[in-house]
Enzyme design. Structure first.
Site, short mmCIF file in Angstrom:
data_model
loop_
_atom_site.label_atom_id
_atom_site.label_comp_id
_atom_site.label_asym_id
_atom_site.label_seq_id
_atom_site.Cartn_x
_atom_site.Cartn_y
_atom_site.Cartn_z
CB THR A 20 -0.89 -0.06 1.23
OG1 THR A 20 -1.78 -1.21 1.26
CG2 THR A 20 -1.71 1.21 1.27
CE1 TYR A 33 -6.33 0.13 -0.05
CE2 TYR A 33 -4.11 -0.01 -1.26
CZ TYR A 33 -4.86 -0.56 0.04
OH TYR A 33 -4.35 -1.26 0.92
CB THR A 99 0.54 -3.73 6.28
OG1 THR A 99 -0.58 -3.62 5.76
CG2 THR A 99 1.41 -2.30 6.16
CG ASP A 100 -2.39 -7.55 3.82
OD1 ASP A 100 -2.54 -6.73 4.77
OD2 ASP A 100 -2.81 -7.75 2.54
CE LYS A 172 -2.75 -5.11 8.04
NZ LYS A 172 -2.84 -5.20 6.55
CD GLU A 290 -6.82 -26.01 27.44
OE1 GLU A 290 -8.02 -26.74 27.30
OE2 GLU A 290 -6.78 -25.19 27.25
C1 SIN Z 1 -0.83 -3.24 2.75
O1 SIN Z 1 -0.12 -2.94 2.29
O2 SIN Z 1 -1.28 -2.47 3.68
C2 SIN Z 1 -2.01 -4.36 2.45
C3 SIN Z 1 -1.61 -4.87 1.05
C4 SIN Z 1 -0.43 -5.64 1.16
O3 SIN Z 1 0.07 -6.17 1.96
O4 SIN Z 1 0.37 -5.46 -0.05
#
Ligand code: SIN
Length: 334
Positions: A20, A33, A99-100, A172, A290
């Site tokens: 992103t 997007y 971020t994924d 995340k 457990e």
């Molecule tokens: C992001 O970058 O926040 C989401 C999409 C990705 O991980 O490329």
């Protein structure tokens, strides 16, 4: 009047992979997007007015949404980072990343690189052009961290939302908030803005060698998420497609229905290591609480969540570590 220093600004290598932070949107207020739509050159051109105290050398490695991150890009990225680590002209390395899966890439690099000069992953939750876009703020913070001498000897770091996390802890935890990341078992290790950087403790890994060799390939390891009412068929399906290891994203402390545990025990008997982690957001998965790990032959993931447990298990198997006690020791260290 402030005195101007003649010292050369630190030279940072910026490796672009997309995400992103390289995303564009047609509407500043619309929701849709494409991650990774912009080239690294275009992404960095927005920095021109920021007066950053570093010389940036841009090198695109990929231009993808990080849902497509995998072996080929990891292999190319690892090679670039290794070269930069050996280059005395480079003070630090920044990796722009979606971020994924940033936590997976950060941890993979952490396991397979020496903890030398700073390696900083950075992304954005909002694409360039969106109202309140966070990419350039995060990038300016990443420059600040990557050029800071106290960032040495900490392993790869993730900088997001004015916060610095260590690779081992970060994950995340929200789909779209600007402060989407959390750390476990440690929280953030520093707070950063473009003009301030406060570490919460000293670097503990200065001079530490890479834990594992970079492999020729990574084996297929799957994450199996447990749910109420599930049966053992998914375990059999994973074995049928040739999984070399299974990570259970279990209930609570890494639990699953009895039939699933029995099928996973069969996998272990057939030489496929099984690591129990939890689908719950936070907390340790310890041995024999457990679930009787000694009887089933399972490994407990301890502080690692499913995504990072999968990375560690892939690296271990690729490095020929298949003894269950050795695998458990690796997870105990995290
Ligand atoms: C992001 O970058 O926040 C989401 C999409 C990705 O991980 O490329």
């Amino acid at each position: 009047m402030s005195a101007k220093s003649n010292a050369r600004p630190p030279r940072l290598l910026v490796l672009g992979t997309g995400g992103t932070i390289a995303g564009s949107t047609a509407s500043a207020t619309g929701g849709s997007y494409a991650a990774g739509g912009l080239s690294l050159e275009v992404t960095l051109s927005d920095l021109a007015g920021l007066d950053l105290a570093a010389e940036l050398i841009a090198k695109p490695v990929a231009q993808i949404g990080s849902q497509d991150m995998g072996w080929e890009v990891w292999d190319a990225l690892h090679k670039e980072v290794r070269m930069a680590q050996d280059d005395p002209e480079i003070a630090g390395i920044i990796v722009t990343h979606g971020t994924d899966t940033a936590e997976e890439t950060a941890y993979l690099l952490d396991l397979t690189l020496a903890a030398g000069k700073p390696i900083v992953l950075v992304g954005a939750m909002r694409p360039a052009g969106a109202v309140g876009a966070d990419g350039m703020r995060n990038f300016a913070n990443a420059v600040h961290v990557a050029s800071h001498p106290d960032a040495n000897g900490r392993g790869p770091l993730l900088v997001m939302g004015d916060t610095v996390f260590a690779a081992k802890d970060v994950r995340k935890a929200a789909t779209s908030n600007i402060d989407a990341f959390k750390g476990y078992p440690r929280g953030p290790i520093a707070r950063v803005t473009p003009s301030s950087l406060d570490w919460f403790g000293g670097a503990t890994r200065i001079g530490e060698a890479a834990r594992y060799a970079w492999p020729e390939a990574l084996p297929r390891v799957a994450i199996l998420t447990a749910g109420a009412g599930m049966d053992a068929e998914p375990v059999r399906a994973l074995l049928n497609i040739g999984c070399k290891g299974i990570v259970l994203a279990g209930l609570g402390q890494g639990n699953a229905p009895g039939s699933v545990l029995n099928a996973l025990n069969q996998a272990v008997e057939n030489g496929v290591p099984v690591v129990r982690s939890s689908r719950v957001d936070e907390g340790l998965v310890d041995r024999n609480v457990e679930v009787d790990d000694n009887a089933y032959g399972f490994v407990a993931a301890r502080a690692l969540g499913p995504a990072k447990a999968r990375i560690l298990l892939m690296v271990l198997i690729a490095n020929g570590v298949t003894d269950l006690n050795e695998i458990q020791s690796a997870f105990d260290r995290g």
